[in-house]
Design a protein around this motif. Structure first.
Motif, PDB file in Angstrom:
ATOM      1  N   GLU A  36     -25.071   4.131 -43.456  1.00 40.64           N
ATOM      2  CA  GLU A  36     -25.333   3.460 -42.085  1.00 40.64           C
ATOM      3  C   GLU A  36     -24.230   2.482 -42.011  1.00 40.64           C
ATOM      4  O   GLU A  36     -23.698   1.983 -42.878  1.00 40.64           O
ATOM      5  CB  GLU A  36     -26.555   2.935 -42.345  1.00 40.64           C
ATOM      6  N   HIS A  37     -23.899   2.041 -40.817  1.00 32.77           N
ATOM      7  CA  HIS A  37     -22.999   1.206 -40.708  1.00 32.77           C
ATOM      8  C   HIS A  37     -23.687  -0.254 -41.004  1.00 32.77           C
ATOM      9  O   HIS A  37     -24.860  -0.320 -40.801  1.00 32.77           O
ATOM     10  CB  HIS A  37     -22.568   0.870 -39.241  1.00 32.77           C
ATOM     11  N   VAL A  38     -23.069  -1.024 -41.387  1.00 39.81           N
ATOM     12  CA  VAL A  38     -23.485  -2.682 -41.898  1.00 39.81           C
ATOM     13  C   VAL A  38     -22.748  -3.719 -41.091  1.00 39.81           C
ATOM     14  O   VAL A  38     -21.747  -3.771 -40.881  1.00 39.81           O
ATOM     15  CB  VAL A  38     -23.309  -2.642 -43.321  1.00 39.81           C
ATOM     16  N   ASN A  39     -23.524  -4.622 -40.835  1.00 37.36           N
ATOM     17  CA  ASN A  39     -23.091  -5.940 -40.232  1.00 37.36           C
ATOM     18  C   ASN A  39     -23.174  -6.942 -41.418  1.00 37.36           C
ATOM     19  O   ASN A  39     -23.914  -7.278 -41.896  1.00 37.36           O
ATOM     20  CB  ASN A  39     -23.905  -6.591 -38.870  1.00 37.36           C
ATOM     21  N   VAL A  40     -21.827  -7.458 -41.608  1.00 34.90           N
ATOM     22  CA  VAL A  40     -21.577  -8.621 -42.515  1.00 34.90           C
ATOM     23  C   VAL A  40     -21.203  -9.604 -41.639  1.00 34.90           C
ATOM     24  O   VAL A  40     -20.048  -9.513 -41.028  1.00 34.90           O
ATOM     25  CB  VAL A  40     -20.710  -8.122 -43.649  1.00 34.90           C
ATOM     26  N   GLY A  41     -22.169 -10.555 -41.579  1.00 34.82           N
ATOM     27  CA  GLY A  41     -21.666 -11.615 -40.714  1.00 34.82           C
ATOM     28  C   GLY A  41     -21.439 -11.244 -38.994  1.00 34.82           C
ATOM     29  O   GLY A  41     -22.212 -10.413 -38.716  1.00 34.82           O
ATOM     30  N   SER A  47     -20.054   3.288 -41.001  1.00 37.04           N
ATOM     31  CA  SER A  47     -20.625   4.195 -42.008  1.00 37.04           C
ATOM     32  C   SER A  47     -19.370   5.171 -42.436  1.00 37.04           C
ATOM     33  O   SER A  47     -18.369   5.262 -41.745  1.00 37.04           O
ATOM     34  CB  SER A  47     -21.816   4.933 -41.861  1.00 37.04           C
ATOM     35  N   GLU A  48     -19.539   5.799 -43.646  1.00 38.03           N
ATOM     36  CA  GLU A  48     -18.553   6.891 -44.132  1.00 38.03           C
ATOM     37  C   GLU A  48     -18.295   7.852 -42.937  1.00 38.03           C
ATOM     38  O   GLU A  48     -17.155   8.362 -42.770  1.00 38.03           O
ATOM     39  CB  GLU A  48     -18.610   7.272 -45.519  1.00 38.03           C
ATOM     40  N   SER A  49     -19.409   8.420 -42.534  1.00 40.84           N
ATOM     41  CA  SER A  49     -19.681   9.297 -41.533  1.00 40.84           C
ATOM     42  C   SER A  49     -18.947   8.810 -40.316  1.00 40.84           C
ATOM     43  O   SER A  49     -17.940   9.672 -39.719  1.00 40.84           O
ATOM     44  CB  SER A  49     -20.890   9.962 -41.236  1.00 40.84           C
ATOM     45  N   ILE A  90     -13.777  -0.544 -41.198  1.00 35.97           N
ATOM     46  CA  ILE A  90     -13.622  -1.663 -40.114  1.00 35.97           C
ATOM     47  C   ILE A  90     -12.523  -1.447 -39.331  1.00 35.97           C
ATOM     48  O   ILE A  90     -12.466  -1.576 -38.021  1.00 35.97           O
ATOM     49  CB  ILE A  90     -13.472  -2.929 -40.769  1.00 35.97           C
ATOM     50  N   PHE A  91     -11.328  -0.914 -39.722  1.00 36.77           N
ATOM     51  CA  PHE A  91     -10.009  -0.589 -39.060  1.00 36.77           C
ATOM     52  C   PHE A  91     -10.167   0.581 -38.192  1.00 36.77           C
ATOM     53  O   PHE A  91      -9.677   0.902 -37.332  1.00 36.77           O
ATOM     54  CB  PHE A  91      -9.018  -0.614 -39.972  1.00 36.77           C
ATOM     55  N   SER A  92     -10.966   1.520 -38.644  1.00 40.64           N
ATOM     56  CA  SER A  92     -11.082   3.114 -38.149  1.00 40.64           C
ATOM     57  C   SER A  92     -11.316   3.086 -36.631  1.00 40.64           C
ATOM     58  O   SER A  92     -10.705   4.039 -36.221  1.00 40.64           O
ATOM     59  CB  SER A  92     -12.016   3.799 -39.017  1.00 40.64           C
ATOM     60  N   PRO A  93     -11.955   2.382 -36.109  1.00 45.57           N
ATOM     61  CA  PRO A  93     -12.331   2.350 -34.567  1.00 45.57           C
ATOM     62  C   PRO A  93     -10.873   2.299 -33.709  1.00 45.57           C
ATOM     63  O   PRO A  93     -10.675   2.788 -32.633  1.00 45.57           O
ATOM     64  CB  PRO A  93     -13.204   1.359 -34.305  1.00 45.57           C
ATOM     65  N   VAL A  94     -10.043   1.187 -34.498  1.00 45.79           N
ATOM     66  CA  VAL A  94      -8.612   1.127 -33.735  1.00 45.79           C
ATOM     67  C   VAL A  94      -7.750   2.470 -33.908  1.00 45.79           C
ATOM     68  O   VAL A  94      -7.164   3.027 -32.994  1.00 45.79           O
ATOM     69  CB  VAL A  94      -7.800   0.110 -34.309  1.00 45.79           C
ATOM     70  N   ILE A  95      -8.082   3.459 -34.878  1.00 45.09           N
ATOM     71  CA  ILE A  95      -7.335   4.491 -35.118  1.00 45.09           C
ATOM     72  C   ILE A  95      -7.890   5.537 -34.043  1.00 45.09           C
ATOM     73  O   ILE A  95      -7.185   6.280 -33.354  1.00 45.09           O
ATOM     74  CB  ILE A  95      -7.409   5.136 -36.380  1.00 45.09           C
ATOM     75  N   LYS A  96      -9.171   5.375 -33.770  1.00 44.90           N
ATOM     76  CA  LYS A  96      -9.837   6.366 -32.844  1.00 44.90           C
ATOM     77  C   LYS A  96      -9.511   5.832 -31.443  1.00 44.90           C
ATOM     78  O   LYS A  96      -9.404   6.761 -30.606  1.00 44.90           O
ATOM     79  CB  LYS A  96     -11.530   5.924 -32.802  1.00 44.90           C
TER      80      LYS A  96
END
Length: 192
Positions: A36-41, A47-49, A90-96
């Motif tokens: 699952e995606h996690v919020n840290v601050g 998530s990995e998927s 964290i960076f992967s949405p920029v690639i998307k």
């Protein structure tokens, strides 16, 4: 640099011609629930998927293919990442975002660090790691325009934007306008 060594777990790959240091995240940061995606601050870690979905539009490279691309002396846009790396996720949405653009753009070639780690005794993987060392690509996530044995443009870390990725990607077509980078700045690559 010494602060980075304190902050990051260091993985040494030893082989007869030398070693390369691949900087990853502190162990505690990599133990987040990957399902699952996690919020840290204020930072959301996909998530990995979700990571796999975000990098799905890239072209995966094997170690053999990466070695051939480096030797070809044709500029290409490289993404060095790893599914288990929280900063990469964290960076992967920029690639998307980059892949979803409809404009003409260079292909992102994805070199999966996890695959290199799994097959580190393979001579082709050792050659790929040697190329990464020669290119001074030593952390994940890294985006770099590689032209032969040189990094023409690039950055490391999760805090970069789609505009920065587009600017680096433009160096694939305009690499003559860029001064060869001696190394990518990793000093504050993952600090927000």
């Amino acid at each position: 640099m010494y602060q980075l060594l304190k902050k990051f777990k260091i993985v040494f790959w030893g082989f007869s011609l030398g070693t390369i240091v691949i900087l990853s995240l502190p162990y505690s940061a990599t133990t987040v629930n990957a399902a699952e995606h996690v919020n840290v601050g204020s930072i959301m870690i996909p998530s990995e998927s979700e990571y796999q979905f975000n990098v799905n539009g890239t072209t995966s490279l094997t170690a053999v293919e990466f070695n051939k691309k480096v030797k070809s002396n044709v500029p290409f846009l490289l993404y060095l990442g790893k599914e288990g790396c929280a900063w990469c996720r964290i960076f992967s949405p920029v690639i998307k975002q980059y892949e979803d653009q409809t404009t003409l753009k260079p292909t992102i070639y994805y070199l999966d660090l996890h695959q290199l780690e799994l097959h580190q005794d393979n001579p082709d993987v050792q050659a790929a790691v040697s190329h990464l060392k020669d290119l001074t690509i030593v952390a994940t996530p890294t985006i770099a325009v590689v032209h032969g044995q040189n990094v023409v443009a690039g950055f490391a870390g999760a805090k970069h934007t789609i505009n920065e990725l587009n600017k680096v990607a433009s160096a694939v077509y305009n690499y003559d306008n860029y001064k060869i980078k001696e190394k990518i700045n990793y000093e504050e690559s993952n600090s927000f």
